[in-house]
Design an enzyme around this catalytic site. Structure first.
Site, PDB file in Angstrom:
ATOM      1  N   ASP A  80       1.050  -1.171  -0.388  1.00  0.00           N
ATOM      2  CA  ASP A  80       0.047  -0.224  -0.197  1.00  0.00           C
ATOM      3  C   ASP A  80       0.414   1.631   0.063  1.00  0.00           C
ATOM      4  O   ASP A  80       1.588   1.302  -0.737  1.00  0.00           O
ATOM      5  CB  ASP A  80      -0.781   0.008   1.067  1.00  0.00           C
ATOM      6  N   ASP A  81       0.176   2.019   0.662  1.00  0.00           N
ATOM      7  CA  ASP A  81       1.297   4.327   0.220  1.00  0.00           C
ATOM      8  C   ASP A  81       2.414   3.475   1.269  1.00  0.00           C
ATOM      9  O   ASP A  81       2.580   2.762   1.808  1.00  0.00           O
ATOM     10  CB  ASP A  81       0.344   4.366   1.219  1.00  0.00           C
ATOM     11  N   LYS A 157      -3.333  -1.111  -6.903  1.00  0.00           N
ATOM     12  CA  LYS A 157      -4.649   0.025  -6.102  1.00  0.00           C
ATOM     13  C   LYS A 157      -3.765   1.332  -6.088  1.00  0.00           C
ATOM     14  O   LYS A 157      -3.002   2.255  -6.283  1.00  0.00           O
ATOM     15  CB  LYS A 157      -4.390  -0.209  -4.689  1.00  0.00           C
ATOM     16  N   ASP A 159      -5.191   5.042  -6.210  1.00  0.00           N
ATOM     17  CA  ASP A 159      -5.983   6.089  -5.146  1.00  0.00           C
ATOM     18  C   ASP A 159      -6.315   7.722  -6.002  1.00  0.00           C
ATOM     19  O   ASP A 159      -5.560   7.361  -6.422  1.00  0.00           O
ATOM     20  CB  ASP A 159      -4.822   6.351  -3.596  1.00  0.00           C
ATOM     21  N   SER A 191     -10.085   3.546  -6.341  1.00  0.00           N
ATOM     22  CA  SER A 191     -10.656   4.304  -5.318  1.00  0.00           C
ATOM     23  C   SER A 191     -11.289   5.004  -5.420  1.00  0.00           C
ATOM     24  O   SER A 191     -12.409   5.888  -5.045  1.00  0.00           O
ATOM     25  CB  SER A 191      -9.413   4.893  -4.649  1.00  0.00           C
ATOM     26  N   ARG A 216     -13.223   0.806  -4.881  1.00  0.00           N
ATOM     27  CA  ARG A 216     -13.243   1.071  -3.495  1.00  0.00           C
ATOM     28  C   ARG A 216     -14.793   2.029  -3.375  1.00  0.00           C
ATOM     29  O   ARG A 216     -14.565   2.594  -4.089  1.00  0.00           O
ATOM     30  CB  ARG A 216     -12.141   1.379  -2.492  1.00  0.00           C
ATOM     31  N   ASP A 220     -12.141   3.997   4.372  1.00  0.00           N
ATOM     32  CA  ASP A 220     -12.061   3.029   4.644  1.00  0.00           C
ATOM     33  C   ASP A 220     -12.356   2.516   6.453  1.00  0.00           C
ATOM     34  O   ASP A 220     -12.651   3.199   7.645  1.00  0.00           O
ATOM     35  CB  ASP A 220     -10.508   3.819   5.139  1.00  0.00           C
TER      36      ASP A 220
END
Ligand code: GLA
Length: 436
Positions: A80-81, A157, A159, A191, A216, A220
């Site tokens: 992830d980030d 992913k 975002d 997202s 998404r 969150d």
């Protein structure tokens, strides 16, 4: 902001139907992702075991490969980030922070591939990621897609922090095309809807289904029952818009499974697994696979719950009833006339004795059996009008796999397989095609 890049927009909109038709994710993806459990811990000096670094992802890949997860379908290891260096390289490419990923992402990808798993990575449509690392502005989309492909990444992913709706409307379709143009099949998680409130008319779900494999929709997830319950409620309240958007290759994503962390009781953990199976949600865990207690493992590795989630028809389930007693009933149709029923208690007092029958839940006349997914008992000799009494724990579920008696043998095979461990992925796949 300057004039709209209209040609880019038109290009994006006219190419959408072929944008991401790469045959991936006919059933919801399964795997592990760092964010909910490990956040943006970049302090490898003080916290080497838990910081966002290549070691963490190698550890999780080892656990997925060695502890029976991979055989059940949990195959993606997703960064992830907070993996990036604060600066792009001289050619303008994203690069991992060298002190935490000294081997680079390509080497990590090959470590993961060698174990029969797949690698996911994170980027952000905007000037910066949500945690302030380099973002992917419109001019960087192509180079970032190519960089990920050159590293042999399998999943992105994407975002949406630090961008506006116009940039998002351009950027999400453009990234879809840029991923396709690399020639490497990569899954694409968007997202975008979560940044637009998650509902039509702001969100166009048929467009999303054409360009993304999953998306998404909402807030969150956090490590609490409050958070899980809020997500379940939002998805159920908006099911008329969300449920038809899902199908093979296109999934709503209510966010990660937090089972095995700190915030859920045993009953609440079963509730999350049950509802994620009903919702045809991605089963992407965010927990510490190195330290998981047996009850969390048993829930996450429950083969019947997984088979329900992975049903090949890919029809998302729905909330059927909201009783005044705060019992809710959820239902999902499955292949071979089977179905899943989940009775969720939103009470806070004691186990509630709920009276119902299959006929009251719209089942046709006929003879049925039901397998209780979490207790392992089978209810035989049911017909649609048989009066049922179910005891449902506060914030817990009763989850049933229901099948007509004529499919009894096939269903019993599935259930027996659930009792035996281990069995291989290939058998599992064959099983749920022929049996469920
Ligand atoms: C957003 C996303 C989360 C996570 C963080 C990372 O909040 O919705 O899932 O990726 O950013 O900063």
């Amino acid at each position: 902001m300057g004039p709209l890049p209209v040609t880019q927009l038109l290009l994006a909109l006219t190419s959408l139907t072929v944008a991401l038709d790469n045959g991936l994710m006919r059933t919801p993806p399964m795997g592990w992702m760092a964010w909910e459990r490990f956040r943006c811990d970049i302090d490898c000096f003080d916290d080497p075991e838990n910081c966002i670094s290549e070691g963490l992802f190698r550890d999780m890949a080892d656990r997925l490969a060695e502890d029976g997860w991979k055989e059940l379908g949990y195959e993606y290891v997703i960064i992830d980030d907070c993996w990036m260096s604060r600066l792009r390289d001289e050619q303008g490419r994203l690069q991992p922070e060298p002190s935490r990923f000294p081997g680079g992402i390509a080497k990590l990808a090959s470590y993961i591939h060698d174990r029969g798993l797949k690698l996911g990575i994170y980027a952000d449509m905007g000037t910066y990621t949500c945690m302030g690392f380099p973002g992917t502005t419109l001019d960087k989309i192509e180079i970032d897609a190519q960089t990920f492909a050159s590293w042999e990444v399998d999943y992105l992913k994407f975002d949406g922090c630090n961008s506006n709706p116009v940039e998002q409307m351009l950027g999400y379709p453009l990234m879809s095309m840029a991923l396709n143009a690399t020639g490497r099949p990569m899954a694409y998680s968007c997202s975008w809807p979560a940044y637009l409130g998650g509902l039509p008319p702001s969100v166009n779900y048929s467009l999303l289904g054409d360009i993304c494999h999953l998306w998404r929709n909402y807030d969150d997830i956090q490590d609490s029952w409050d958070s899980v319950q809020g997500i379940i409620e939002w998805f159920a309240n908006n099911q008329d818009d969300l449920q038809p958007a899902a199908g093979p290759g296109r999934w709503n994503d209510p966010d990660m499974l937090i089972i095995g962390n700190f915030g859920l009781s045993l009953d609440q953990a079963r509730s999350q697994m049950a509802l994620w199976a009903i919702m045809a949600a991605p089963l992407i865990m965010s927990n510490d696979l190195r330290n998981l207690d047996n009850s969390a493992r048993a829930i996450l590795q429950n083969k019947v719950a997984i088979a329900i989630n992975q049903d090949p028809m890919g029809i998302q389930g729905r909330r059927l009833l909201q009783e005044k007693s705060h019992i809710e009933v959820y239902w999902r149709p499955l292949v071979h006339s089977a179905s899943a029923l989940v009775f969720l208690s939103r009470r806070t007092d004691m186990p509630y004795r709920y009276h119902t029958s299959l006929a009251k839940l719209n089942y046709d006349a006929g003879n049925y059996e039901a397998y209780d997914v979490f207790t392992g008992s089978t209810v035989k000799g049911l017909n649609a009008t048989t009066e049922l009494t179910l005891s449902i724990n506060p914030s817990g579920v009763v989850m049933w796999y229901v099948y007509p008696e004529q499919y009894k043998e096939e269903a019993e095979t599935l259930v027996q397989q659930h009792m035996k461990a281990p069995f291989t992925f290939h058998k599992a796949k064959a099983l749920h095609h022929t049996v469920l």
